[in-house]
Motif scaffolding. Structure first.
Motif, PDB file in Angstrom:
ATOM      1  N   TYR A  58       0.850  -1.187   0.000  1.00  0.00           N
ATOM      2  CA  TYR A  58       0.000   0.000   0.000  1.00  0.00           C
ATOM      3  C   TYR A  58       0.890   1.242   0.000  1.00  0.00           C
ATOM      4  N   LYS A  59       0.784   2.031  -1.059  1.00  0.00           N
ATOM      5  CA  LYS A  59       1.589   3.244  -1.198  1.00  0.00           C
ATOM      6  C   LYS A  59       0.654   4.401  -1.489  1.00  0.00           C
ATOM      7  N   GLU A  60       0.503   5.257  -0.464  1.00  0.00           N
ATOM      8  CA  GLU A  60      -0.435   6.383  -0.540  1.00  0.00           C
ATOM      9  C   GLU A  60      -1.814   5.844  -0.897  1.00  0.00           C
ATOM     10  N   ASP A  61      -2.380   6.214  -2.061  1.00  0.00           N
ATOM     11  CA  ASP A  61      -3.720   5.734  -2.411  1.00  0.00           C
ATOM     12  C   ASP A  61      -3.660   4.619  -3.456  1.00  0.00           C
ATOM     13  N   GLU A  62      -2.500   3.980  -3.584  1.00  0.00           N
ATOM     14  CA  GLU A  62      -2.306   2.956  -4.609  1.00  0.00           C
ATOM     15  C   GLU A  62      -2.039   1.602  -3.958  1.00  0.00           C
ATOM     16  N   THR A  63      -2.625   0.547  -4.529  1.00  0.00           N
ATOM     17  CA  THR A  63      -2.351  -0.817  -4.082  1.00  0.00           C
ATOM     18  C   THR A  63      -1.535  -1.524  -5.157  1.00  0.00           C
ATOM     19  N   ILE A  64      -0.375  -2.048  -4.745  1.00  0.00           N
ATOM     20  CA  ILE A  64       0.528  -2.718  -5.682  1.00  0.00           C
ATOM     21  C   ILE A  64       0.529  -4.207  -5.388  1.00  0.00           C
ATOM     22  N   TYR A  65       0.219  -5.011  -6.396  1.00  0.00           N
ATOM     23  CA  TYR A  65       0.198  -6.460  -6.251  1.00  0.00           C
ATOM     24  C   TYR A  65       1.523  -7.019  -6.772  1.00  0.00           C
ATOM     25  N   LYS A  66       2.151  -7.866  -5.955  1.00  0.00           N
ATOM     26  CA  LYS A  66       3.439  -8.434  -6.346  1.00  0.00           C
ATOM     27  C   LYS A  66       3.413  -9.952  -6.157  1.00  0.00           C
ATOM     28  N   ALA A  67       4.167 -10.631  -6.998  1.00  0.00           N
ATOM     29  CA  ALA A  67       4.284 -12.085  -6.886  1.00  0.00           C
ATOM     30  C   ALA A  67       5.731 -12.475  -7.150  1.00  0.00           C
ATOM     31  N   ARG A  68       6.245 -13.369  -6.336  1.00  0.00           N
ATOM     32  CA  ARG A  68       7.606 -13.874  -6.535  1.00  0.00           C
ATOM     33  C   ARG A  68       7.549 -15.395  -6.632  1.00  0.00           C
ATOM     34  N   LEU A  69       8.196 -15.928  -7.654  1.00  0.00           N
ATOM     35  CA  LEU A  69       8.258 -17.377  -7.844  1.00  0.00           C
ATOM     36  C   LEU A  69       9.484 -17.896  -7.097  1.00  0.00           C
ATOM     37  N   VAL A  70       9.245 -18.815  -6.179  1.00  0.00           N
ATOM     38  CA  VAL A  70      10.304 -19.297  -5.299  1.00  0.00           C
ATOM     39  C   VAL A  70      10.479 -20.801  -5.482  1.00  0.00           C
ATOM     40  N   LEU A  71      11.684 -21.196  -5.793  1.00  0.00           N
ATOM     41  CA  LEU A  71      12.017 -22.612  -5.912  1.00  0.00           C
ATOM     42  C   LEU A  71      12.144 -23.215  -4.516  1.00  0.00           C
ATOM     43  N   ARG A  72      11.655 -24.437  -4.354  1.00  0.00           N
ATOM     44  CA  ARG A  72      11.801 -25.102  -3.056  1.00  0.00           C
ATOM     45  C   ARG A  72      13.192 -25.747  -2.987  1.00  0.00           C
ATOM     46  N   GLY A  73      14.164 -24.903  -2.668  1.00  0.00           N
ATOM     47  CA  GLY A  73      15.556 -25.340  -2.695  1.00  0.00           C
ATOM     48  C   GLY A  73      15.879 -26.425  -1.693  1.00  0.00           C
ATOM     49  N   PHE A  74      15.080 -26.527  -0.619  1.00  0.00           N
ATOM     50  CA  PHE A  74      15.340 -27.560   0.381  1.00  0.00           C
ATOM     51  C   PHE A  74      15.145 -28.964  -0.182  1.00  0.00           C
ATOM     52  N   GLU A  75      14.499 -29.086  -1.347  1.00  0.00           N
ATOM     53  CA  GLU A  75      14.307 -30.399  -1.964  1.00  0.00           C
ATOM     54  C   GLU A  75      15.567 -30.877  -2.700  1.00  0.00           C
ATOM     55  N   GLU A  76      16.537 -29.976  -2.880  1.00  0.00           N
ATOM     56  CA  GLU A  76      17.769 -30.356  -3.565  1.00  0.00           C
ATOM     57  C   GLU A  76      18.570 -31.302  -2.675  1.00  0.00           C
ATOM     58  N   PHE A  77      18.991 -32.426  -3.218  1.00  0.00           N
ATOM     59  CA  PHE A  77      19.615 -33.476  -2.404  1.00  0.00           C
ATOM     60  C   PHE A  77      20.986 -33.055  -1.900  1.00  0.00           C
ATOM     61  N   ASP A  78      21.850 -32.584  -2.785  1.00  0.00           N
ATOM     62  CA  ASP A  78      23.193 -32.147  -2.398  1.00  0.00           C
ATOM     63  C   ASP A  78      23.253 -30.624  -2.447  1.00  0.00           C
ATOM     64  N   ALA A  79      22.858 -30.005  -1.347  1.00  0.00           N
ATOM     65  CA  ALA A  79      22.823 -28.541  -1.310  1.00  0.00           C
ATOM     66  C   ALA A  79      24.239 -27.984  -1.308  1.00  0.00           C
ATOM     67  N   PRO A  80      24.515 -26.973  -2.134  1.00  0.00           N
ATOM     68  CA  PRO A  80      25.856 -26.385  -2.198  1.00  0.00           C
ATOM     69  C   PRO A  80      26.109 -25.435  -1.037  1.00  0.00           C
ATOM     70  N   LYS A  81      27.317 -24.936  -0.964  1.00  0.00           N
ATOM     71  CA  LYS A  81      27.684 -23.955   0.057  1.00  0.00           C
ATOM     72  C   LYS A  81      26.801 -22.720  -0.084  1.00  0.00           C
ATOM     73  N   ALA A  82      26.288 -22.237   1.044  1.00  0.00           N
ATOM     74  CA  ALA A  82      25.246 -21.209   0.946  1.00  0.00           C
ATOM     75  C   ALA A  82      25.575 -19.918   1.690  1.00  0.00           C
ATOM     76  N   ASP A  83      26.720 -19.830   2.361  1.00  0.00           N
ATOM     77  CA  ASP A  83      26.986 -18.639   3.168  1.00  0.00           C
ATOM     78  C   ASP A  83      27.134 -17.404   2.282  1.00  0.00           C
ATOM     79  N   SER A  84      26.645 -16.298   2.802  1.00  0.00           N
ATOM     80  CA  SER A  84      26.710 -15.034   2.059  1.00  0.00           C
ATOM     81  C   SER A  84      26.761 -13.884   3.059  1.00  0.00           C
ATOM     82  N   PRO A  85      27.793 -13.044   3.016  1.00  0.00           N
ATOM     83  CA  PRO A  85      27.915 -11.980   4.013  1.00  0.00           C
ATOM     84  C   PRO A  85      26.990 -10.801   3.738  1.00  0.00           C
ATOM     85  N   THR A  86      26.603 -10.133   4.793  1.00  0.00           N
ATOM     86  CA  THR A  86      25.946  -8.831   4.683  1.00  0.00           C
ATOM     87  C   THR A  86      26.686  -7.870   5.609  1.00  0.00           C
TER      88      THR A  86
END
Length: 512
Positions: A58-86
């Motif tokens: 919700y932005k001022e008087d506007e409604t914004i609809y968003k959709a993100r397609l997400v892969l179910r990565g936990f189903e991957e058998f051999d998960a690779p290294k995943a660390d990432s700094p912030t």
């Protein structure tokens, strides 16, 4: 603007969300995220599923609809290294201080669909298309070429993509915080870039913008670029002619106390039920977040609440509601107002404090610190903490020694990053560190030639004496409690007003 996550939506909204999903798939096509292949071409490979995450903004008087397609990565058998700094909070504040020192304009960049702009992955990932976009005929699956959202190494792949480009353009990461990149021109700091996943905070001179930022906005598609007044990873930032303000007032206003009826409140020693416990932990998480970002004045009160978080009782809800009330009494902002100055004019002052056996379990002690950069009478906060002491302390002087030692360790690390970023020689007189304690006994022990009478304290004192001798720190000085800015991070009876004044005004007069 606020955001609501949607799991179920009515028919009226279905068209809007379908358009949002279509836009997301078009993004995947635009960035060449996948190719359609027949399942039989890869008989030995698993096919992963996916899901939609839909939101309304919700932005001022506007409604914004968003959709993100997400892969179910936990189903991957051999998960690779995943660390990432912030980037750490202290590094982000340090970079804002550089804006003060060099009179740079601070900007934020938001990368559009960042993970989809990463370099290609080096393994085979097959995904079953979302039902809205499946085709008839032979079983068609999507062969994923980019580290899409949901993959375990999605954030890591994006970070490595950005890192490769920044190194190519002449930037260097800080040794102690690899998510902060600096750029030097003629051996002087010319700009910086702070990475928090797909959000960047940048500032620098003309050479930096020409040689780094202009190339970045060409290489990557940027969804927004802001300056002046903007939001960055939860901080509301406002830059003025001679200072930069940081606050989380909007976030603070959204934090609400837990409501209980009078009958339940009278059951003070009863353990919380599962619903109440969930509410308690959610509220505690909100308070931990804001107290680590912009509200050090409530950090100790939040620590007290966390001690009983595993088995909270009704009286703990009363306690945490008092913290919310205390927080809302002040709409605190942090004012970063260091003047334009050279590294030779800058000091780091580090306040450390401790309290003995003062936490709700009646045995644990507290250590705290708050560390500032100082130029003249202007100071700006870099780092703070209020923590349960890692070791059992039987005497207050030993507790004070542990607290000061941990404080100076943090200050030395911050100075090292500052020296590296500014490309200064490691001159011990450059950006001196001054530790401040209100324990006269500890101060006397540090500056004495005799052994400390407290046997456990001897190691702490010896370490600090060595730091002074080696000029890692310039000195440890004693100041009375009324000048101890870390006092309210250690005990509930201490007033936070001095600290709040310093944060709000950005000035503090102290004889060093």
């Amino acid at each position: 603007m606020h955001e609501v996550f949607i799991q179920n939506y009515d028919l009226k909204q279905s068209d809007e969300f379908y358009q949002a999903k279509e836009s997301e798939v078009n993004n995947w096509k635009k960035f060449e995220v996948f190719e359609e292949v027949e399942r039989k071409e890869y008989p030995s490979e698993d096919v992963l599923s996916c899901r939609w995450v839909t939101t309304k903004k919700y932005k001022e008087d506007e409604t914004i609809y968003k959709a993100r397609l997400v892969l179910r990565g936990f189903e991957e058998f051999d998960a690779p290294k995943a660390d990432s700094p912030t980037a750490s909070k202290s590094s982000s504040r340090l970079c804002i201080i550089f804006c003060n020192m060099f009179n740079w304009e601070l900007q934020s960049l938001d990368v559009r669909a960042a993970f989809l702009q990463s370099n290609d992955i080096d393994r085979i990932i097959l995904m079953k298309p979302p039902k809205e976009f499946r085709k008839d005929g032979p079983e068609i699956v999507w062969k994923i070429k980019k580290p899409v959202y949901g993959l375990n190494d999605g954030a890591r792949s994006w970070f490595l993509t950005v890192k490769k480009q920044l190194l190519k353009w002449g930037c260097k990461p800080l040794k102690l915080d690899p998510s902060v990149y600096t750029y030097h021109f003629e051996n002087k700091l010319a700009g910086f870039l702070v990475i928090h996943v797909d959000d960047f905070m940048v500032a620098g001179n003309e050479q930096f913008h020409r040689n780094v930022i202009d190339k970045m906005v060409t290489k990557f598609e940027i969804s927004s670029r802001s300056s002046g007044k903007f939001k960055y990873v939860g901080w509301e930032i406002s830059q003025h002619n001679d200072h930069i303000d940081i606050d989380q007032i909007s976030y603070q206003n959204g934090i609400k106390p837990i409501e209980l009826n009078d009958a339940r409140l009278n059951q003070a020693d009863h353990e919380l039920n599962e619903h109440e416990k969930k509410l308690y932990q959610q509220l505690l998480g909100q308070l931990q977040w804001i107290s680590s970002q912009t509200r050090p004045d409530i950090r100790f009160a939040v620590l007290e609440c966390s001690i009983t978080a595993s088995k909270p009782k009704v009286h703990d809800i009363v306690r945490i509601n008092r913290v919310v009330k205390k927080m809302k009494k002040n709409t605190t902002k942090i004012t970063m107002s260091l003047p334009q100055c050279t590294p030779e004019q800058v000091k780091i002052i580090a306040f450390a404090d401790a309290a003995l056996s003062n936490l709700p379990d009646k045995t644990s002690s507290t250590r705290s610190f708050v560390i500032f950069v100082k130029c003249g009478n202007k100071i700006a906060p870099l780092s703070w903490c209020s923590k349960k002491m890692e070791r059992v302390a039987k005497t207050i002087i030993y507790a004070e020694g542990i607290a000061l030692g941990k404080c100076l360790e943090e200050a030395v690390n911050l100075r090292e990053s500052m020296i590296e970023a500014l490309n200064c020689t490691n001159d011990p007189n450059m950006i001196p560190i001054i530790g401040i304690t209100d324990s006269k006994s500890l101060w006397e022990n540090i500056h004495s030639t005799s052994q400390a009478s407290d046997i456990k304290l001897r190691r702490e004192v010896a370490s600090m004496r060595q730091q002074i001798e080696l000029k890692e720190i310039k000195d440890v000085i004693w100041k009375p409690t009324q000048l101890q800015l870390a006092d309210c991070l250690t005990k509930s009876t201490a007033s936070p007003q001095s600290l709040l004044h310093v944060l709000d005004k950005g000035d503090f007069v102290i004889d060093l």
